[in-house]
Design an enzyme around this catalytic site. Structure first.
Site, PDB file in Angstrom:
ATOM      1  N   HIS A 107      96.501  71.488  48.290  1.00 11.45           N
ATOM      2  CA  HIS A 107      97.575  72.408  48.681  1.00 11.45           C
ATOM      3  C   HIS A 107      97.127  73.175  49.919  1.00 11.45           C
ATOM      4  CE1 HIS A 107      94.932  74.888  46.190  1.00 11.45           C
ATOM      5  NE2 HIS A 107      95.483  75.968  46.698  1.00 11.45           N
ATOM      6  N   HIS A 109      96.338  76.373  50.700  1.00 11.71           N
ATOM      7  CA  HIS A 109      95.433  77.523  50.713  1.00 11.71           C
ATOM      8  C   HIS A 109      94.067  77.145  51.281  1.00 11.71           C
ATOM      9  CE1 HIS A 109      97.742  79.842  47.313  1.00 11.71           C
ATOM     10  NE2 HIS A 109      98.376  79.857  48.474  1.00 11.71           N
ATOM     11  N   ASP A 111      91.124  77.545  50.117  1.00 13.42           N
ATOM     12  CA  ASP A 111      90.153  76.956  49.209  1.00 13.42           C
ATOM     13  C   ASP A 111      90.421  75.476  48.963  1.00 13.42           C
ATOM     14  OD1 ASP A 111      92.437  77.532  47.782  1.00 13.42           O
ATOM     15  OD2 ASP A 111      91.439  78.539  46.127  1.00 13.42           O
ATOM     16  N   HIS A 169     100.729  76.317  40.944  1.00 10.85           N
ATOM     17  CA  HIS A 169      99.983  77.325  41.695  1.00 10.85           C
ATOM     18  C   HIS A 169     100.629  77.583  43.056  1.00 10.85           C
ATOM     19  CE1 HIS A 169      96.617  79.540  43.383  1.00 10.85           C
ATOM     20  NE2 HIS A 169      96.509  78.636  44.345  1.00 10.85           N
ATOM     21  N   CYS A 188      93.778  74.055  42.100  1.00 17.79           N
ATOM     22  CA  CYS A 188      94.045  75.361  41.491  1.00 17.79           C
ATOM     23  C   CYS A 188      95.201  75.338  40.496  1.00 17.79           C
ATOM     24  CB  CYS A 188      94.326  76.393  42.577  1.00 17.79           C
ATOM     25  SG  CYS A 188      92.956  76.609  43.731  1.00 17.79           S
ATOM     26  N   LYS A 191      93.548  75.179  35.252  1.00 13.55           N
ATOM     27  CA  LYS A 191      92.665  76.301  34.959  1.00 13.55           C
ATOM     28  C   LYS A 191      91.493  75.859  34.085  1.00 13.55           C
ATOM     29  CE  LYS A 191      95.061  79.424  37.110  1.00 13.55           C
ATOM     30  NZ  LYS A 191      94.498  80.172  38.241  1.00 13.55           N
ATOM     31  N   ASN A 199      95.580  83.849  41.334  1.00 12.85           N
ATOM     32  CA  ASN A 199      96.448  84.205  42.457  1.00 12.85           C
ATOM     33  C   ASN A 199      97.833  83.593  42.258  1.00 12.85           C
ATOM     34  OD1 ASN A 199      97.663  84.713  44.922  1.00 12.85           O
ATOM     35  ND2 ASN A 199      96.417  83.217  46.042  1.00 12.85           N
ATOM     36  N   HIS A 229      88.864  76.158  40.144  1.00 12.54           N
ATOM     37  CA  HIS A 229      87.839  77.194  39.993  1.00 12.54           C
ATOM     38  C   HIS A 229      87.232  77.065  38.601  1.00 12.54           C
ATOM     39  CE1 HIS A 229      89.441  79.155  43.608  1.00 12.54           C
ATOM     40  NE2 HIS A 229      90.635  78.952  43.081  1.00 12.54           N
TER      41      HIS A 229
END
Length: 257
Positions: A107, A109, A111, A169, A188, A191, A199, A229
């Protein structure tokens, strides 16, 4: 799948320290800083992790994945910036002796795409959804191989599927599946166990559970699931994520099949 862990921590572009930088609680937020950590799961599979500093001063581990097959490799998500991404490229090419056939961006972002320019400068093809490609244009970042709903990438005869199942996300997030490894790289959207919602600035919480349910149904044989994460796991990460984002009255416990 047999799994064992070796940890490689990069403190500079030219120096690689082994052993002393093993973090046995690597899925937790910690007050430490290492530019990058690489965990070997098998000769084919590695997790790369860079560390994002929050306003609170804590560091959050941001996962990506490396798949190696017969001298070729594909990387899933970049480290947080171009400098660390160059180190990752060097590691795969020099230490693993593999040609990088592409980088898959989950995606938009940082990260997932923060080091994309380093891959572009190394002439490494990039793969992501058209939505992601359009969002990254704002930062002058280009995806060379965008797709709409489903994309097949083949390295040395091994197939990887990149698919868009819906918003979670972010509205552009995808999932990647490596059938030969029974591995989901979820970014992301997925989980780790006991994680919070994280976020939600660009999230669609009303669709999140439904999107991950589609992924669970699509890949019932997956035994390794890589979250964006925290600690990796198996199908229980999909179940946990689905449950986390269901309306309170609809939440269930355990296997959702």
């Amino acid at each position: 799948m047999r799994r064992w862990i070796y940890v490689f921590c990069f403190f500079s572009i030219t120096t690689l320290f082994l052993g002393s930088c093993i973090n046995r609680n690597r899925g937790e937020v910690g007050p430490y800083y290492k530019p990058m950590e690489i965990v070997k799961l098998s000769d084919h599979n590695y997790i790369h992790t860079s560390f994002m500093k929050l306003e609170s001063g804590a560091f959050v581990p941001c996962n990506g994945f490396i798949y190696v097959n017969d001298g070729s490799a594909i990387i899933f998500d970049t480290p947080l910036n171009d400098s660390i991404s160059r180190q990752l490229i060097d590691f795969v090419q020099e230490d693993l002796g593999a040609k990088i056939e592409g980088v898959v961006i989950n995606h938009f972002h940082k990260d997932a795409a923060g080091g994309l320019n380093a891959f572009a400068k190394a002439n490494i093809p990039s793969y992501a959804s058209e939505q992601t490609a359009n969002l990254l244009v704002r930062d002058s970042l280009e995806i060379t191989n965008p797709f709409t709903e489903r994309q097949t990438v083949v390295i040395k005869g091994d197939t990887i599927y990149n698919s868009y199942y819906g918003a979670a996300h972010t509205r552009d997030n995808i999932v990647s599946y490596i059938p030969s490894q029974q591995t989901i790289v979820g970014g992301c959207m997925i989980k780790s166990l006991n994680a919070g919602k994280g976020n939600l600035a660009d999230a669609d919480v009303t669709m999140w559970s439904e999107t991950v349910t589609k992924i669970k149904i699509a890949y019932p044989d997956a035994s390794l699931v890589i979250p964006g994460h925290g600690m990796y796991g198996g199908q229980e990460l999909l179940d946990y994520t689905i449950n986390l984002f269901q309306p309170t009255q609809d939440k269930v416990v355990g296997n959702l099949e």
